[in-house]
Write a protein that holds these residues in place. Structure first.
Motif, PDB file in Angstrom:
ATOM      1  N   UNK A  39       1.574   3.129   3.622  1.00 14.40           N
ATOM      2  CA  UNK A  39       1.144   3.043   2.227  1.00 14.40           C
ATOM      3  C   UNK A  39       1.895   4.072   1.365  1.00 14.40           C
ATOM      4  N   UNK A  40       2.157   5.225   1.946  1.00 11.98           N
ATOM      5  CA  UNK A  40       2.907   6.240   1.198  1.00 11.98           C
ATOM      6  C   UNK A  40       4.333   5.755   0.904  1.00 11.98           C
ATOM      7  N   UNK A  41       4.933   5.104   1.904  1.00 12.71           N
ATOM      8  CA  UNK A  41       6.296   4.577   1.686  1.00 12.71           C
ATOM      9  C   UNK A  41       6.262   3.491   0.604  1.00 12.71           C
ATOM     10  N   UNK A  58       7.254  -6.017   7.033  1.00 12.65           N
ATOM     11  CA  UNK A  58       7.973  -5.328   8.116  1.00 12.65           C
ATOM     12  C   UNK A  58       6.997  -4.558   9.012  1.00 12.65           C
ATOM     13  N   UNK A  59       6.017  -3.932   8.398  1.00 11.02           N
ATOM     14  CA  UNK A  59       5.028  -3.192   9.189  1.00 11.02           C
ATOM     15  C   UNK A  59       4.208  -4.150  10.056  1.00 11.02           C
ATOM     16  N   UNK A  72       8.118   1.784  13.687  1.00 11.48           N
ATOM     17  CA  UNK A  72       7.694   0.948  12.553  1.00 11.48           C
ATOM     18  C   UNK A  72       7.970   1.686  11.244  1.00 11.48           C
ATOM     19  N   UNK A  73       7.600   2.962  11.222  1.00  8.37           N
ATOM     20  CA  UNK A  73       7.784   3.735   9.985  1.00  8.37           C
ATOM     21  C   UNK A  73       9.270   3.873   9.649  1.00  8.37           C
ATOM     22  N   UNK A  74      10.076   4.088  10.690  1.00 10.74           N
ATOM     23  CA  UNK A  74      11.524   4.204  10.441  1.00 10.74           C
ATOM     24  C   UNK A  74      12.075   2.897   9.874  1.00 10.74           C
ATOM     25  N   UNK A  75      11.610   1.760  10.424  1.00  6.64           N
ATOM     26  CA  UNK A  75      12.104   0.464   9.954  1.00  6.64           C
ATOM     27  C   UNK A  75      11.654   0.202   8.521  1.00  6.64           C
ATOM     28  N   UNK A  76      10.424   0.575   8.204  1.00  7.71           N
ATOM     29  CA  UNK A  76       9.927   0.346   6.842  1.00  7.71           C
ATOM     30  C   UNK A  76      10.701   1.221   5.848  1.00  7.71           C
TER      31      UNK A  76
END
Lengths: 222, 367
Positions: A39-41, A58-59, A72-76
């Motif tokens: 959500x922050x991203x 993506x998530x 997941x965070x890196x991909x987002x």
């Protein structure tokens, strides 16, 4: 009748239950910590007018593939940056034009598939802004992957769009082009044969553009 | 088996291994077969043969080098070699649909009785190709020599061919009349090939009309082969039929049946189904019907952004195809297939991009 009654009862019940659980599919499928990070991203993307729907997708994709949260965070994050770049390229081509999420996504995908940034901007600049670039950008990626130099592939796409060729017909060009490639035609010749309209002479390839890589097919000997 | 045969076999194998490195040769194969052959000039005879082949296939160049060593009953043997080089180019830049081809080939044979033959052939073709069919016109000239002849025989004539394809079925017909020693011979050949799963099938027929002055009869020939690919590198090959006499090299007509194994660096490309991947485009209006070829799967699901990444089972069709029907909104969509409930794959034949999660993901575009 009984089925309709069942649906009438169950659908509102399910919706109520989901609402009571708080949530969006994203919230349901990610652990709390990962959800907050995503959500922050998305918030940071929103601040720069980058569409957030693809980030949520993506998530969800990462969760469905059971990928670790860190990945997941890196991909987002990576997707957010790519969409921001793509948006900037399209905006540079037509500064005041409306910009849809799907075009931004298509531009990001095109770049992943080898379409140079300059050609994304130029295509947006040259094609009327009322025309969606979703299909032209995707087909541009297909043509470049078939060995057509990027600037010449863009020139062909622009000719097709300008001539009023439908998106569906433009979408058919890569598979039609394969027919020529299979019998050994160079990519540009195969592209000319695949075009639904006669093409004007194409501009010379700029230095460093993708070299043609023709294929060879049957019919050469028995 | 005569003493020289193992040496020839070893030399051929060594040559094969040397020239078949991945950087140089696109494909090689080695056939080891048992055969039963009946020549017009002799009765039936059994043989064992060893036949390597190396092929190079480049955008504008095709080359092949092949040979065969056959050991017959009664210490008889024969070796044959064949090489071919073909160059393909666009002769007129303004007429991109036309392609020219220059083909040159040479072959020869040595037999245990001391009989030797050699031949060369050159051909020029002008091709024009359509979506599922094409044709060419050209001309060819050939020479032949044997130890029993006083000179070199030559022949020349026009050639023409048409080819077409329908699904996995390829067909080709050629007409190649030639003039030899002052007489015109008519010759036509046809070939049909297809592939069905692990099996490649090919059939051929031919006819040659000899002029009355030659004293030779008209002749026909035909045959078929079935190749069952057990793995990517190993196949079982069954062949049978007849072949024409070689007038230039004075080699007799024969009938044969053979069975053996083929070792290969890879199965030859199949004409149908080799299209380069591209994004999948669904119709802008109405229901999208997408077909995926996933052979040997017991279940295939599709997952994508429009399914919220929840699996949706595909409908099984024939011949390893799976069908998905749905209304999908306009835009660029990402999806994967899940095979047998566990393996996530990019859709075969569809452009894929890195998913950023360590895998690949396919693109579906709805205008």
């Amino acid at each position: 009748m009984r089925g309709i009654l069942l649906v009438t009862v169950l659908v509102p019940l399910t919706a109520t239950t989901l609402a009571a659980q708080g949530g969006s599919p994203l919230q349901q499928r990610l652990d709390r910590q990962t959800f907050e990070a995503v959500r922050a991203i998305m918030d940071s993307a929103r601040a720069y007018s980058v569409p957030t729907g693809p980030l949520a997708d993506k998530a969800l994709e990462g969760a469905a593939k059971h990928v670790p949260a860190a990945r997941i965070l890196a991909a987002v994050r990576q997707l957010r940056n790519e969409l921001a770049d793509a948006r900037g390229l399209l905006r540079a081509g037509a500064p005041g034009a409306p910009l849809g999420t799907e075009e931004i996504v298509a531009a990001a995908d095109a770049q992943r598939r080898g379409v140079p940034a300059a050609d994304v901007t130029q295509l947006r600049h040259d094609v009327p802004t009322a025309t969606s670039l979703v299909v032209p950008l995707t087909v541009l990626g297909d043509l470049i992957q078939r060995g057509v130099p990027a600037d010449q592939a863009r020139g062909v796409i622009e000719q097709l769009v300008t001539a009023g060729v439908s998106a569906q017909q433009i979408a058919d060009v890569p598979s039609r082009m394969d027919v020529g490639l299979k019998v050994g035609a160079p990519p540009l010749d195969a592209l000319r044969s695949a075009s639904p309209i006669p093409l004007h002479p194409l501009p010379p390839t700029r230095p460093g553009a993708t070299p043609p890589v023709p294929n060879r097919g049957p019919g050469h000997s028995l | 088996m005569i003493r020289r045969a193992p040496m020839i076999a070893a030399a051929t194998t060594a040559a094969l291994l040397i020239v078949s490195t991945p950087a140089l040769a696109q494909r090689w194969q080695l056939d080891v077969t048992g055969n039963r052959i009946g020549y017009d000039t002799a009765g039936g005879i059994s043989s064992a043969s060893f036949a390597p082949l190396v092929e190079w296939n480049r955008p504008s160049l095709y080359a092949s080098l092949g040979g065969a060593l056959a050991a017959f009953q009664g210490n008889q043997w024969t070796t044959q070699g064949h090489g071919e080089l073909s160059l393909l180019f666009t002769p007129f830049r303004s007429l991109g649909a036309f392609r020219a081809e220059v083909v040159a080939s040479a072959d020869g044979s040595v037999h245990s009785g001391g009989y030797r033959t050699a031949g060369t052939r050159g051909e020029l073709r002008l091709h024009v190709a359509g979506r599922n069919a094409g044709m060419w016109l050209g001309g060819a000239a050939a020479t032949g020599w044997t130890t029993g002849a006083t000179g070199i025989a030559t022949s020349a004539g026009p050639t023409a061919g048409v080819w077409g394809r329908q699904g996995p079925l390829d067909a080709m017909v050629t007409w190649s009349p030639f003039r030899l020693q002052g007489d015109w011979y008519q010759q036509a050949e046809g070939r049909l090939s297809t592939t069905a799963g692990p099996v490649d099938l090919m059939g051929y027929v031919g006819w040659r009309g000899a002029p009355a002055a030659s004293g030779l009869p008209n002749s026909t020939w035909g045959g078929a082969s079935a190749t069952l690919w057990v793995s990517r590198q190993l196949a079982l090959v069954l062949r049978g039929g007849s072949y024409a006499s070689d007038l230039l090299q004075a080699l007799p007509r024969g009938k044969y049946i053979s069975f053996g194994i083929r070792l290969s660096r890879g199965r030859p490309s199949v004409w149908a189904g080799t299209s380069a991947p591209h994004a999948l485009y669904a119709p802008a209006h109405g229901e999208a019907v997408l077909r995926f070829h996933v052979p040997k799967a017991s279940r295939v699901d599709i997952v994508g952004d429009w399914t919220n990444w929840q699996p949706v089972a595909l409908e099984r069709a024939s011949k390893g195809d799976w069908i998905f029907r749905a209304h999908v909104a306009s835009g660029v969509h990402r999806f994967n297939l899940i095979v047998n409930g566990k393996d996530w794959i990019a859709a075969p034949g569809v452009s894929a991009v890195d998913d950023g999660l360590g895998g690949k993901i396919s693109l579906l575009v709805v205008p």
